[in-house]
Write a protein that holds these residues in place. Structure first.
Motif, PDB file in Angstrom:
ATOM      1  N   SER A   1     -30.274 -24.260  -4.052  1.00 24.38           N
ATOM      2  CA  SER A   1     -31.674 -23.828  -3.963  1.00 24.38           C
ATOM      3  C   SER A   1     -31.885 -22.389  -4.423  1.00 24.38           C
ATOM      4  O   SER A   1     -32.860 -22.098  -5.123  1.00 24.38           O
ATOM      5  N   ALA A   2     -30.998 -21.462  -4.085  1.00 22.89           N
ATOM      6  CA  ALA A   2     -31.177 -20.068  -4.499  1.00 22.89           C
ATOM      7  C   ALA A   2     -31.061 -19.934  -6.022  1.00 22.89           C
ATOM      8  O   ALA A   2     -31.849 -19.215  -6.650  1.00 22.89           O
ATOM      9  N   LYS A   3     -30.090 -20.635  -6.612  1.00 20.95           N
ATOM     10  CA  LYS A   3     -29.913 -20.565  -8.072  1.00 20.95           C
ATOM     11  C   LYS A   3     -31.055 -21.247  -8.805  1.00 20.95           C
ATOM     12  O   LYS A   3     -31.481 -20.787  -9.864  1.00 20.95           O
ATOM     13  N   VAL A   4     -31.567 -22.332  -8.254  1.00 24.51           N
ATOM     14  CA  VAL A   4     -32.716 -23.006  -8.861  1.00 24.51           C
ATOM     15  C   VAL A   4     -33.930 -22.087  -8.798  1.00 24.51           C
ATOM     16  O   VAL A   4     -34.691 -21.971  -9.770  1.00 24.51           O
ATOM     17  N   LYS A   5     -34.121 -21.400  -7.677  1.00 24.23           N
ATOM     18  CA  LYS A   5     -35.241 -20.447  -7.536  1.00 24.23           C
ATOM     19  C   LYS A   5     -35.115 -19.328  -8.562  1.00 24.23           C
ATOM     20  O   LYS A   5     -36.103 -18.947  -9.199  1.00 24.23           O
TER      21      LYS A   5
END
Length: 98
Positions: free
Chosen positions: A82-86
């Motif tokens: 989720s952090a990398k996608v954000k």
């Protein structure tokens, strides 16, 4: 640089090619400076600005592809992308606005 960004990045394998592209873009920008210094016709300067902009955008898209293929995939394998996608979403938003 934060800890989560430390270490090799997706583009590390193609670093020489990436640097070569950036150096060519740097040459384009220096050429723009010369054009202005020599009072080149404004439409010709604008055409070269457009070419330099497209070249930078191509580099940005390549870096984004590398981020998705390496950083996001690695985070997904680790269980929490989720952090990398954000990060990728924010980068795409910045590119679209530019």
């Amino acid at each position: 640089m934060t800890e989560e960004h430390a270490g090799p990045h997706g583009y590390s394998g193609d670093k020489a090619a990436l640097l070569g592209r950036l150096r060519r873009i740097e040459g384009q920008v220096r050429g723009l400076q010369r054009m202005v210094d020599e009072d080149t016709y404004c439409i010709d300067v604008l055409t070269q600005i457009s070419a330099a902009t497209r070249a930078l955008q191509a580099v940005a898209v390549g870096l984004l592809e590398d981020h998705l293929a390496h950083c996001v995939v690695d985070a997904a394998r680790a269980g929490d992308p989720s952090a990398k996608v954000k990060e990728a979403s924010d980068a795409i938003a910045r590119l679209v606005r530019s």
